[in-house]
Every structure is written in C-alpha cells, then in structure tokens.
Design an enzyme around this catalytic site. Sequence first.
Site, short mmCIF file in Angstrom:
data_model
loop_
_atom_site.label_atom_id
_atom_site.label_comp_id
_atom_site.label_asym_id
_atom_site.label_seq_id
_atom_site.Cartn_x
_atom_site.Cartn_y
_atom_site.Cartn_z
N LYS A 51 -4.15 1.31 3.14
CA LYS A 51 -4.40 -0.10 2.83
C LYS A 51 -5.15 -0.78 3.98
O LYS A 51 -6.10 -1.53 3.76
CB LYS A 51 -3.07 -0.81 2.54
CG LYS A 51 -2.42 -0.38 1.23
CD LYS A 51 -0.99 -0.90 1.06
CE LYS A 51 -0.33 -0.25 -0.15
NZ LYS A 51 1.06 -0.67 -0.36
N GLN A 95 5.92 -3.25 2.71
CA GLN A 95 5.86 -1.91 2.14
C GLN A 95 7.27 -1.48 1.72
O GLN A 95 8.22 -1.60 2.49
CB GLN A 95 5.26 -0.93 3.16
CG GLN A 95 5.03 0.47 2.62
CD GLN A 95 4.01 0.52 1.48
OE1 GLN A 95 3.07 -0.26 1.41
NE2 GLN A 95 4.19 1.45 0.56
N ASP A 118 1.37 -8.72 -3.65
CA ASP A 118 1.95 -7.57 -4.35
C ASP A 118 2.48 -7.98 -5.73
O ASP A 118 2.80 -7.11 -6.54
CB ASP A 118 3.12 -6.99 -3.53
CG ASP A 118 2.79 -5.63 -2.93
OD1 ASP A 118 1.93 -4.93 -3.50
OD2 ASP A 118 3.40 -5.29 -1.91
N1 GUN Z 1 5.75 1.18 -2.39
C1 GUN Z 1 5.28 1.93 -3.42
N2 GUN Z 1 4.30 1.26 -4.07
C2 GUN Z 1 4.17 0.08 -3.45
C3 GUN Z 1 3.33 -1.05 -3.66
O1 GUN Z 1 2.49 -1.11 -4.57
N3 GUN Z 1 3.49 -2.08 -2.81
C4 GUN Z 1 4.41 -2.05 -1.81
N4 GUN Z 1 4.52 -3.11 -1.03
N5 GUN Z 1 5.20 -1.03 -1.58
C5 GUN Z 1 5.08 0.02 -2.40
#
Ligand code: GUN
Length: 284
Positions: A51, A95, A118
């Site tokens: 990311k 995350q 998110d």
């Molecule tokens: N963990 C697994 N997928 C995601 C996601 O799309 N966003 C976040 N913040 N954590 C995750």
Amino acid sequence: MTIMDGKTLANEIQKDIAKEVLNLSKEGIIPSLAVILVGSDPASQTYVNMKSKACKNVGITSILHEMPDNISQKDLIAMIENLNNNINIDGILIQLPLPSHINTNAILEAVLPNKDVDGFHTKNSGKLHSGICGFVPATPLGIMSLLAHYDICVKGKDVVIIGASNIVGKPLGALMLNAGATISICHIHTKDIASYTKRADIICVAVGKPNLITKDMVKQGVVIMDIGINRLPNGKIVGDVDFENVAPICSFITPVPGGVGPMTIASLLQNTIKSAKSRLQNLV
Ligand code: GUN
C-alpha cells in the site's frame, strides 16, 4: 475464456490518480494516508508495504505508524484521535487483524467516518447497505470496477459469494444487491456450498483455502472472482480456485496473483483521493 487482468487495469487507474494528485497539489492539497500497523505479522507487513509503495507511485504521502503488539486499546484510540484532528491527513487505515486484546470494532469506530478510506466504520457500512454514497471497502470496490471494465453486468445475475467477512463478503454482497444481482452469501456453516455454486452466474470466493472451488462445482460460462491469497509450502501464491481445471469452463476468471489484489490497492488510492477532494471542497 478471458483471464481478467487486474494488474493492468490497476496500473491504468494509478496513472489517472497520479494526474489527480498533481491537480490537487496545484490547489495546495497533498493527499495523505496514515497507516497504522500493530505488531509484526509478516502478511500484514507485506500488505502495508504494498500500500505504501502504491501511494508513493502516485504521489500520495503515506505515513506508517508501526506500533508494538502490546499497545493498549486506549493508546491506540488516542493515536487515532490525533490523526482525526490532523487537518493534513485525508485517510486513516488500520491494518487488520489487530491483536486479540484489542476490540477491533471499538478501534474502527474511533476513525472519523470522513477519513475512513477502508469503509469499515458503521457509518460507512450503513450508508453502503442503504445505497448512499460513502466510503466502500477497497476489495469489493475493486471487484466491481474489474467487472465493469470487462462489461460484465451483474443486474439480474445469480451471484454467490463465499466468505461472509466484514472486509469482503458482506460489503460485496451489499454492492451486488445494490447493482441488481440476486445474492447468496455462503460461509462456514453453509451446508452444501456446491448446491449454490453450481447454479451461480458469478462466483466470488474469499475464504483462504487453495482448491476450494473445483470444476465439478461450477457451470459452463461462469464468471469467477478469486479473492483468496494462499502461499503453498513450495512458496507459490495461489487463490481459492483450482485454476488449471476450472478456468477452461469459465467465461471470465481472475488470476492469483494479478487479479483482485492489485485492484484492492487501486481502490484504496481512489478512496484516499475522494477524501482529499472533499477536503479541498471544504476549503473553498
Ligand atoms: N486486512 C485484510 N484486508 C484488509 C483491508 O482491506 N484493509 C485493512 N485495513 N486490513 C485488512
């Protein structure tokens, strides 16, 4: 059979985003994403790195806050509140998963809904379920963009989603329903998954189990979106579908890697730009 190239589409989206970043910077806005990583889970570290790299590619500032495994819930919330109040931050991403001593819902609720890129805050998930514009979680959003890119209409289709998580299955179900699909969401307690998949026009699978979907479970011409990411003992990355045997039966299928994964990241960048644009709108 067409293999859906999420990687190329994600790169095209990134190019468009880079232009938008440039335009925003001319207006004095530097789009910025704060990423919070708690602990040292290797998979989470990999995702966060991907990311951050994508942000850098398009000119979005990403600030990584790495927190120890034993951080208290109170300290984590205080940190989120700081970021909520920082006028230069457009998006806050925590995350997941978080360590078990932390109440994930309480943390996600602490994020200001208009910085919740998110789309995990109940205000945004509520909007999604009511068909109101808000932030939509990145993986479901990426899947819808990929389907639209290949002119695959979901209206009136039988869509089967396997996996009922808050991150993928449930929001994807809401998006599909809003778009006019008839949805079935299968999960760990579903008695006979094959009875659903056999009649599905579109299958979206997000379980994390290699070869979960086999050729005897699908009908000719099905569209398959494989959201699973599994590392085999030999190091190979595969999805949840027995790709080699299932792909020939499909009209469209996403590969793993190079399908839904890159689209997830592109969608997160899109959400961050959407937030930065609303910051600009609030300034003028
Ligand atoms: N963990 C697994 N997928 C995601 C996601 O799309 N966003 C976040 N913040 N954590 C995750």
